[in-house]
Scaffold this active site. Structure first.
Site, PDB file in Angstrom:
ATOM      1  N   ASP A  11       0.859  -1.184   0.000  1.00 32.50           N
ATOM      2  CA  ASP A  11       0.000   0.000   0.000  1.00 32.50           C
ATOM      3  C   ASP A  11       0.892   1.230   0.000  1.00 32.50           C
ATOM      4  O   ASP A  11       2.090   1.153   0.276  1.00 32.50           O
ATOM      5  CB  ASP A  11      -0.912   0.004   1.236  1.00 32.50           C
ATOM      6  CG  ASP A  11      -1.821   1.227   1.294  1.00 32.50           C
ATOM      7  OD1 ASP A  11      -2.308   1.651   0.230  1.00 32.50           O
ATOM      8  OD2 ASP A  11      -2.044   1.772   2.387  1.00 32.50           O
ATOM      9  N   SER A  12       0.275   2.364  -0.258  1.00 31.61           N
ATOM     10  CA  SER A  12       0.991   3.638  -0.243  1.00 31.61           C
ATOM     11  C   SER A  12       1.246   4.095   1.190  1.00 31.61           C
ATOM     12  O   SER A  12       1.379   5.275   1.442  1.00 31.61           O
ATOM     13  CB  SER A  12       0.156   4.702  -0.953  1.00 31.61           C
ATOM     14  OG  SER A  12      -1.061   4.890  -0.245  1.00 31.61           O
ATOM     15  N   TYR A  43      -0.741   8.240  -2.777  1.00 29.02           N
ATOM     16  CA  TYR A  43      -0.684   7.984  -4.221  1.00 29.02           C
ATOM     17  C   TYR A  43      -1.761   8.776  -4.969  1.00 29.02           C
ATOM     18  O   TYR A  43      -1.637   9.038  -6.151  1.00 29.02           O
ATOM     19  CB  TYR A  43      -0.899   6.492  -4.510  1.00 29.02           C
ATOM     20  CG  TYR A  43       0.289   5.591  -4.277  1.00 29.02           C
ATOM     21  CD1 TYR A  43       1.449   6.036  -3.645  1.00 29.02           C
ATOM     22  CD2 TYR A  43       0.254   4.268  -4.690  1.00 29.02           C
ATOM     23  CE1 TYR A  43       2.531   5.182  -3.437  1.00 29.02           C
ATOM     24  CE2 TYR A  43       1.328   3.403  -4.493  1.00 29.02           C
ATOM     25  CZ  TYR A  43       2.463   3.869  -3.858  1.00 29.02           C
ATOM     26  OH  TYR A  43       3.523   3.023  -3.646  1.00 29.02           O
ATOM     27  N   GLY A  44      -2.832   9.113  -4.277  1.00 21.56           N
ATOM     28  CA  GLY A  44      -3.997   9.727  -4.918  1.00 21.56           C
ATOM     29  C   GLY A  44      -3.730  11.052  -5.608  1.00 21.56           C
ATOM     30  O   GLY A  44      -4.528  11.508  -6.415  1.00 21.56           O
ATOM     31  N   CYS A  74      -4.431  -1.013  -2.017  1.00 19.74           N
ATOM     32  CA  CYS A  74      -4.507   0.432  -2.224  1.00 19.74           C
ATOM     33  C   CYS A  74      -5.492   0.672  -3.367  1.00 19.74           C
ATOM     34  O   CYS A  74      -5.284   0.153  -4.466  1.00 19.74           O
ATOM     35  CB  CYS A  74      -3.114   0.960  -2.588  1.00 19.74           C
ATOM     36  SG  CYS A  74      -3.074   2.689  -3.105  1.00 19.74           S
ATOM     37  N   THR A  76      -6.110   3.422  -5.047  1.00 19.25           N
ATOM     38  CA  THR A  76      -5.530   4.232  -6.119  1.00 19.25           C
ATOM     39  C   THR A  76      -4.625   3.387  -7.013  1.00 19.25           C
ATOM     40  O   THR A  76      -4.671   3.486  -8.243  1.00 19.25           O
ATOM     41  CB  THR A  76      -4.742   5.424  -5.536  1.00 19.25           C
ATOM     42  OG1 THR A  76      -5.613   6.180  -4.683  1.00 19.25           O
ATOM     43  CG2 THR A  76      -4.212   6.326  -6.626  1.00 19.25           C
ATOM     44  N   CYS A 183     -10.810   4.046   0.079  1.00 12.85           N
ATOM     45  CA  CYS A 183      -9.363   4.117   0.327  1.00 12.85           C
ATOM     46  C   CYS A 183      -9.077   3.212   1.503  1.00 12.85           C
ATOM     47  O   CYS A 183      -9.795   3.249   2.510  1.00 12.85           O
ATOM     48  CB  CYS A 183      -8.949   5.553   0.642  1.00 12.85           C
ATOM     49  SG  CYS A 183      -7.239   5.721   1.203  1.00 12.85           S
ATOM     50  N   HIS A 185      -6.954   3.336   3.738  1.00 10.88           N
ATOM     51  CA  HIS A 185      -6.648   4.047   4.988  1.00 10.88           C
ATOM     52  C   HIS A 185      -7.928   4.340   5.794  1.00 10.88           C
ATOM     53  O   HIS A 185      -7.886   4.428   7.026  1.00 10.88           O
ATOM     54  CB  HIS A 185      -5.968   5.383   4.694  1.00 10.88           C
ATOM     55  CG  HIS A 185      -4.507   5.304   4.370  1.00 10.88           C
ATOM     56  ND1 HIS A 185      -4.035   4.807   3.179  1.00 10.88           N
ATOM     57  CD2 HIS A 185      -3.408   5.667   5.080  1.00 10.88           C
ATOM     58  CE1 HIS A 185      -2.715   4.877   3.162  1.00 10.88           C
ATOM     59  NE2 HIS A 185      -2.310   5.391   4.303  1.00 10.88           N
TER      60      HIS A 185
END
Length: 258
Positions: A11-12, A43-44, A74, A76, A183, A185
Site C-alpha cells: 500500500d501507499s 498515491y492519490g 490500495c 488508487t 481508500c 486508509h
C-alpha cells in the site's frame, strides 16, 4: 495443493493494514509480507504513470521475497495500475476497489456517498464501475488531507474531525443511506465517521471481500500454506512508529531505504 510461500501485500502507507488484518483473520496459517510505501503517500495525488511505476517497484520488492500472490491493498494503485501489473507479471494480483455494488444494490434512497482519493475517483476503472448504476445518485467526495493525517498519527485530531465534518455533511444533506470508503486508509476513521453520520447510514469498506477473494485464488490457483500461525513481516520506508501503533501488537517491523 500446498504452497508455503508468503502472500505479499503493498500500500501507499499504513492504510492497507486494514486489508491485511482481514486476510490475517481469515487465513491465519498464511505467512504475510506487508510493504508500506509511506514515503510516497498519498498515491492519490500522483499521475497515472507515477502510480504504475511505484506499483511495479513495490511488486519487484515482494517478488524478491518469494511471494506467491500479491494483494494491491490500495484503491488508487488498483484503479490506476492493476491492469499493467497483470500484463507485466505472471503472479496473481488481487486488487481493491470501492464497494459500489453492495451499496447501490441495497440503497433505499437510491443515493450513496463515496469518500475516496482523487486518484481513485478520476480513474477509468472507477468511472466504468459507476456507469453500471445509472439509477443511483452517487455523491463523490475527495478526502483531501485524510491520508496525510492518518500517516502522521493524527486520527483523533481536531483537524481530522473538522475535515470529516466538511466532507460528510453534504452527503448527509443529499440523503445518502450508504457510505462507501474508497481508500484502504479510511477504515481507521470509522469510529470518527460514526460520530458524525446518522445511525441509519451504513458504512461499507472492501476488506472482507478482498480477504475472501484471496482465499479463492489460493484455493483455485496458488495453494494454501501448511504452516502454523507464522509471524507476519512488515516493511516501512519511513519511521515505523505509526505503523507499530496502528497494528497494536509486537509484530516485526523493518525500516528500509526504498
Amino acid at each position: 495443493m500446498e504452497n508455503n510461500q508468503p502472500i505479499g501485500i503493498f500500500d501507499s502507507g499504513i492504510g492497507g493494514t486494514s486489508i491485511w488484518q482481514e486476510i490475517h483473520q481469515l487465513l491465519p496459517n498464511e505467512k504475510t509480507i506487508y510493504l508500506a510505501d509511506s514515503i510516497n503517500a498519498p498515491y492519490g495525488q500522483k499521475s497515472k504513470q507515477e502510480i504504475i511505476d511505484l506499483s511495479c517497484k513495490n511488486t519487484e520488492f515482494l517478488l524478491n521475497r518469494d511471494c506467491k500472490l500479491i494483494v494491491v491493498a490500495c484503491n488508487t494503485a488498483t484503479t490506476n495500475a492493476i491492469q499493467e501489473l497483470r500484463a507485466k507479471y505472471t503472479i496473481p494480483f488481487i486488487g481493491i476497489e470501492p464497494a459500489i455494488k453492495p451499496a447501490a444494490t441495497n440503497s433505499k434512497t437510491q443515493t450513496i456517498g463515496i469518500l475516496a482519493t482523487k486518484g481513485t475517483l478520476n480513474s477509468e476503472l472507477f468511472h466504468k464501475a459507476t456507469e453500471m448504476y445509472q439509477d443511483t445518485k452517487i455523491v463523490e467526495q475527495v478526502g483531501h488531507g485524510l491520508v496525510q493525517l492518518i500517516e502522521g498519527g493524527q486520527i483523533n485530531s481536531t483537524e481530522m474531525e473538522q475535515l470529516l465534518h466538511s466532507y460528510l455533511q453534504p452527503m448527509i444533506e443529499a440523503n445518502i443511506d450508504y457510505l462507501v470508503l474508497g481508500c484502504s486508509h479510511y477504515p481507521y476513521l470509522i469510529p470518527q465517521i460514526k460520530k458524525i453520520l446518522p445511525a441509519h447510514i451504513q458504512i461499507i469498506d472492501s476488506g472482507q471481500a478482498v480477504a475472501r477473494q484471496t482465499q479463492k485464488v489460493l484455493e483455485e490457483k496458488v495453494g494454501f500454506s501448511s504452516l502454523k500461525l507464522p509471524d507476519p513481516i512488515f516493511y516501512s520506508n519511513t519511521d515505523p512508529k505509526v505503523l507499530s501503533a496502528i497494528l497494536m501488537d509486537n509484530y516485526r517491523i523493518e525500516k528500509i531505504d526504498f
